[in-house]
Design a protein around this motif. Structure first.
Motif, PDB file in Angstrom:
ATOM      1  N   PRO A   1       5.437  -0.681   9.880  1.00  0.00           N
ATOM      2  CA  PRO A   1       6.706  -0.048  10.258  1.00  0.00           C
ATOM      3  C   PRO A   1       7.285  -0.697  11.508  1.00  0.00           C
ATOM      4  N   GLN A   2       8.583  -0.874  11.527  1.00  0.00           N
ATOM      5  CA  GLN A   2       9.254  -1.517  12.654  1.00  0.00           C
ATOM      6  C   GLN A   2       9.503  -0.549  13.816  1.00  0.00           C
ATOM      7  N   ASN A   3       9.482   0.735  13.545  1.00  0.00           N
ATOM      8  CA  ASN A   3       9.878   1.722  14.549  1.00  0.00           C
ATOM      9  C   ASN A   3       8.694   2.322  15.300  1.00  0.00           C
ATOM     10  N   ILE A   4       7.568   1.641  15.314  1.00  0.00           N
ATOM     11  CA  ILE A   4       6.387   2.184  15.985  1.00  0.00           C
ATOM     12  C   ILE A   4       5.979   1.238  17.119  1.00  0.00           C
ATOM     13  N   GLU A   5       5.555   1.799  18.212  1.00  0.00           N
ATOM     14  CA  GLU A   5       5.008   1.019  19.316  1.00  0.00           C
ATOM     15  C   GLU A   5       3.588   1.532  19.536  1.00  0.00           C
ATOM     16  N   PRO A   6       2.606   0.929  18.829  1.00  0.00           N
ATOM     17  CA  PRO A   6       1.250   1.479  18.848  1.00  0.00           C
ATOM     18  C   PRO A   6       0.529   1.244  20.173  1.00  0.00           C
ATOM     19  N   ASP A   7      -0.334   2.185  20.488  1.00  0.00           N
ATOM     20  CA  ASP A   7      -1.223   1.988  21.632  1.00  0.00           C
ATOM     21  C   ASP A   7      -2.303   0.976  21.262  1.00  0.00           C
ATOM     22  N   ILE A   8      -2.797   1.087  20.018  1.00  0.00           N
ATOM     23  CA  ILE A   8      -3.839   0.193  19.523  1.00  0.00           C
ATOM     24  C   ILE A   8      -3.379  -0.410  18.202  1.00  0.00           C
ATOM     25  N   LEU A   9      -3.490  -1.722  18.098  1.00  0.00           N
ATOM     26  CA  LEU A   9      -3.204  -2.433  16.859  1.00  0.00           C
ATOM     27  C   LEU A   9      -4.521  -2.997  16.349  1.00  0.00           C
ATOM     28  N   ILE A  10      -4.927  -2.595  15.151  1.00  0.00           N
ATOM     29  CA  ILE A  10      -6.151  -3.105  14.541  1.00  0.00           C
ATOM     30  C   ILE A  10      -5.748  -4.152  13.506  1.00  0.00           C
ATOM     31  N   VAL A  11      -6.244  -5.373  13.680  1.00  0.00           N
ATOM     32  CA  VAL A  11      -5.947  -6.469  12.766  1.00  0.00           C
ATOM     33  C   VAL A  11      -7.163  -6.669  11.867  1.00  0.00           C
ATOM     34  N   THR A  12      -6.953  -6.518  10.566  1.00  0.00           N
ATOM     35  CA  THR A  12      -8.052  -6.618   9.606  1.00  0.00           C
ATOM     36  C   THR A  12      -7.558  -7.283   8.326  1.00  0.00           C
ATOM     37  N   GLY A  13      -8.456  -7.882   7.595  1.00  0.00           N
ATOM     38  CA  GLY A  13      -8.079  -8.458   6.313  1.00  0.00           C
ATOM     39  C   GLY A  13      -7.220  -9.702   6.397  1.00  0.00           C
ATOM     40  N   ALA A  14      -7.204 -10.379   7.531  1.00  0.00           N
ATOM     41  CA  ALA A  14      -6.468 -11.629   7.727  1.00  0.00           C
ATOM     42  C   ALA A  14      -5.010 -11.540   7.276  1.00  0.00           C
ATOM     43  N   PRO A  15      -4.201 -10.711   7.939  1.00  0.00           N
ATOM     44  CA  PRO A  15      -2.789 -10.615   7.552  1.00  0.00           C
ATOM     45  C   PRO A  15      -2.072 -11.946   7.736  1.00  0.00           C
ATOM     46  N   LYS A  16      -1.171 -12.209   6.854  1.00  0.00           N
ATOM     47  CA  LYS A  16      -0.435 -13.477   6.879  1.00  0.00           C
ATOM     48  C   LYS A  16       0.876 -13.301   7.636  1.00  0.00           C
TER      49      LYS A  16
END
Length: 132
Positions: A64-79
């Motif tokens: 989502p473009q309208n979120i400013e997360p405190d924590i971003l979890i990167v998983t599954g090798a996003p492209k």
């Protein structure tokens, strides 16, 4: 997988349970805490715990473009290009899951450092434990 322990129950969020895989580690964890596994549900992309927003960015590479997360979890090798994602979302911290490709982890680390975004590399540092 994500888990939350509230002092008496363990809540587990994992897509592996849908395939009946990897339940034993969570059962062992619950026993060690003298707790019950209260709920096992599939992972969603956005969570909120104690007022902190957590966004999971996975191989589907949609967020989502309208979120400013405190924590971003990167998983599954996003492209996706990390610099663009970091500039658009402005997370306070990035968690790099261990099962990403090593090159993906290095790539994200490079841009986290460039953007002065704190990160945690689960591949080299082990599991991430957040205490609220």
């Amino acid at each position: 997988s994500l888990s939350y322990f509230d002092g008496s129950d363990v809540f587990v969020f994992s897509n592996d349970f849908l395939k009946n895989q990897y339940t034993k580690p969570w059962e062992t964890y619950a026993v060690s805490k003298n707790a019950n596994i209260k709920k096992m549900t599939p992972i969603q992309n956005v969570y909120e715990f104690n007022g902190e927003k957590i966004l999971i960015l996975d191989n589907i590479s949609v967020y989502p473009q309208n979120i400013e997360p405190d924590i971003l979890i990167v998983t599954g090798a996003p492209k996706l290009h990390p610099e663009r994602v970091l500039q658009e979302l402005n997370p306070k911290q990035v968690i790099l899951a261990a099962h990403n490709y090593r090159q993906t982890i290095k790539y994200w680390q490079k841009y986290c450092e460039k953007n002065n975004t704190p990160y945690y590399n689960c591949y080299t540092m082990g599991y991430y434990k957040k205490v609220w």
